[in-house]
Design an enzyme around this catalytic site. Sequence first.
Site, mmCIF file in Angstrom:
data_model
loop_
_atom_site.group_PDB
_atom_site.id
_atom_site.type_symbol
_atom_site.label_atom_id
_atom_site.label_comp_id
_atom_site.label_asym_id
_atom_site.label_seq_id
_atom_site.Cartn_x
_atom_site.Cartn_y
_atom_site.Cartn_z
ATOM 1 N N LYS A 65 0.827 -1.215 0.000
ATOM 2 C CA LYS A 65 0.000 0.000 0.000
ATOM 3 C C LYS A 65 0.864 1.270 0.000
ATOM 4 C CE LYS A 65 -2.491 -0.676 3.720
ATOM 5 N NZ LYS A 65 -1.942 -1.959 4.178
ATOM 6 N N ARG A 102 -9.779 0.764 8.673
ATOM 7 C CA ARG A 102 -9.223 -0.542 9.021
ATOM 8 C C ARG A 102 -10.293 -1.485 9.556
ATOM 9 N NH1 ARG A 102 -3.629 0.528 8.541
ATOM 10 N NH2 ARG A 102 -2.388 -0.949 9.690
ATOM 11 N N ARG A 106 11.307 -6.368 5.503
ATOM 12 C CA ARG A 106 11.140 -5.013 4.964
ATOM 13 C C ARG A 106 12.090 -4.026 5.639
ATOM 14 N NH1 ARG A 106 5.265 -2.287 4.860
ATOM 15 N NH2 ARG A 106 5.334 -2.543 7.120
ATOM 16 N N ARG A 164 11.024 -1.167 10.741
ATOM 17 C CA ARG A 164 9.957 -0.684 11.610
ATOM 18 C C ARG A 164 9.862 -1.563 12.853
ATOM 19 N NH1 ARG A 164 4.561 0.459 8.137
ATOM 20 N NH2 ARG A 164 3.707 -0.531 9.999
ATOM 21 N N ARG A 169 -0.633 -8.425 13.512
ATOM 22 C CA ARG A 169 -1.191 -7.495 12.519
ATOM 23 C C ARG A 169 -1.946 -8.244 11.423
ATOM 24 N NH1 ARG A 169 4.027 -4.720 10.791
ATOM 25 N NH2 ARG A 169 2.780 -3.501 9.351
#
Length: 204
Positions: free
Chosen positions: A13, A88, A122, A152, A163
Amino acid sequence: MKLVLLGAPGAGKGTQAVRIAAHLNIPHISTGDIFRKNLKEATPVGLKAKAYIDKGQLVPDEVTCEIVELRIKEDDCKNGFLLDGFPRNIAQAEALDKMTKIDKVINLDVDLKALADRLTGRRVCEKCGESYHVSTKKDETCDKCGGKLYQRADDTLETVNSRLTVYEQSTAPLIAYYKDKGVLVNVDGMQSIEAVFESVKKVL
Ligand code: AMP
């Protein structure tokens, strides 16, 4: 154009949002980015959000919806905006319906099994937000702007799993919600970054 970009964590995204917003010349509004900025600056919102973000849970709707409501009233949103990471859950989508009318919802469709690896590997540029993956990026400097890459805090395996569960339980039902409203378009998010962007441009 008022757009929502939907997709699981790690679906791409953020990567696509930067490109779409530049292409349409509209602001890119990422609630995750807003929370991380508040966290870094230790604002009251940041302190409230920290416990939820650390656990991979959703920040309470009233906090999140207020942030979005204020942000989309700003001057630069007059000709539209791209929401990334909001809504969300159904309650947030209903709150958004009361704030404004969304023209299109782009759902980045990905294989959920691929996401844990995408997220834990990531690395993100602290300056421009560009994302990389450790399997293809061997140094820690952003190719685009020279900024330093970081992992992160919520991209660790434990938080990633929570998540993804939150996505399946709370966010995935939004696909049907927006399909029913006739504004949903699906894009195959398993293609290369450029191919996904080309597909998005076609459905805009
Ligand atoms: P993201 O960068 O979109 O993956 O968001 C990172 C974290 O910020 C999420 O795991 C949530 O804890 C929080 N967050 C971001 N957007 C929302 C939202 N719309 N509602 C609740 N929490 C959010």
